[in-house]
Design an enzyme around this catalytic site. Structure first.
Site, short mmCIF file in Angstrom:
data_model
loop_
_atom_site.label_atom_id
_atom_site.label_comp_id
_atom_site.label_asym_id
_atom_site.label_seq_id
_atom_site.Cartn_x
_atom_site.Cartn_y
_atom_site.Cartn_z
N ASP A 8 0.86 -1.18 0.00
CA ASP A 8 0.00 0.00 0.00
C ASP A 8 0.90 1.24 0.00
OD1 ASP A 8 -2.05 -1.76 0.13
OD2 ASP A 8 -2.78 -1.16 2.11
N ASP A 129 -15.24 -2.91 -1.44
CA ASP A 129 -14.85 -2.70 -0.05
C ASP A 129 -16.11 -2.41 0.75
OD1 ASP A 129 -12.29 -2.83 -1.12
OD2 ASP A 129 -12.13 -0.66 -1.32
#
Length: 249
Positions: A8, A129
């Site tokens: 990330d 998500d």
């Protein structure tokens, strides 16, 4: 089942967030390309990248770091974060990304996702998500009124390579993956599902492996790899093995 180590990217560094909060970032490596080489050297066959700044800003931000990773490894790389039009998809694929992940645009412009699948077959995944079962977008800053399964069903037969399902409340919290929600989603779809969020130990991987028959094709793992809770060799051997006993129960 494939395990995808997560890189990330925030402000050019490799970080992990706690439940998607940008203010709760732990830096694990200031050299993302070095981290990518390390993962490849450990035997991983894919990498999962997220441009966190890009997800919030709606356009690529950590492009330099992504290109550095692409130049450092020769395993396939999937990328999400700030990819919201066909031009950006084409740009990343031309630079060597193997698969782009569309999240926010999947909720707001599902027809664009379908068009991308037609134009770039096998190269488009959808990131869903969810917070309490409802889809969150724009770097998880906004929660919609659309349920994860309802959104996923929109892309059945569209040519989506995979649905990447993340339980936001589990992400980075080391509380265990939401196996039940992930396997339930996979069971209702023909599109393969990749689990994400909360993987904290080899036990989570065992639990997901048991549900492989529902359509769970892979799992994304972040913090547990960085802090040593999951040993790469052990995880790779487990997930590449024959189905875990009990799959047919």
């Amino acid at each position: 089942m494939i395990i995808y180590p997560a890189i990330d990217l925030k402000d050019g560094a490799c970080v992990r967030l706690l439940r998607g909060e940008m203010s709760q970032a732990t830096v694990f490596n200031t050299d993302p390309a070095e981290q990518a080489r390390l993962f490849q050297g450990q035997g991983f066959e894919w990498l999962h990248l997220v441009d966190l700044n890009g997800a919030f800003e709606g356009k690529p931000v950590n492009g330099e770091a992504v290109e550095g990773i692409l130049g450092a490894v020769d395993i396939p790389v999937q990328l999400g974060g700030g990819i919201r039009d066909l031009k950006t998809i084409a740009m990343w694929l031309e630079k060597g990304i193997s698969r782009v992940i569309l999240g926010t645009v999947a909720l707001r412009e599902p027809e664009l996702v379908k068009e991308a699948c037609r134009e770039f077959p096998g190269k488009v995944a959808v990131g869903i998500d969810a917070r309490e079962g409802f889809v969150a977008v724009a770097g998880w800053a906004e929660t919609s009124t659309i349920r994860a399964l309802d959104l996923a069903l929109k892309f059945e037969d569209s040519g989506v390579a995979a649905i990447i399902y993340t339980d936001i409340n589990r992400d980075g919290a080391m509380g265990g993956v939401n196996v039940e929600a992930t396997s339930d989603l996979a069971f209702h779809l023909t599109t393969p599902v990749i689990a994400s969020g909360g993987v904290s130990s080899i036990d989570d991987l065992v639990a997901l492996k048991r549900e492989e028959h529902t359509g769970i094709q892979g799992v994304i793992c972040g913090r547990a790899l960085y802090d040593g809770r999951i040993v790469p060799k052990e995880a790779l051997e487990l997930l590449s093995s024959s189905p875990v006993s009990g799959d047919a129960d």
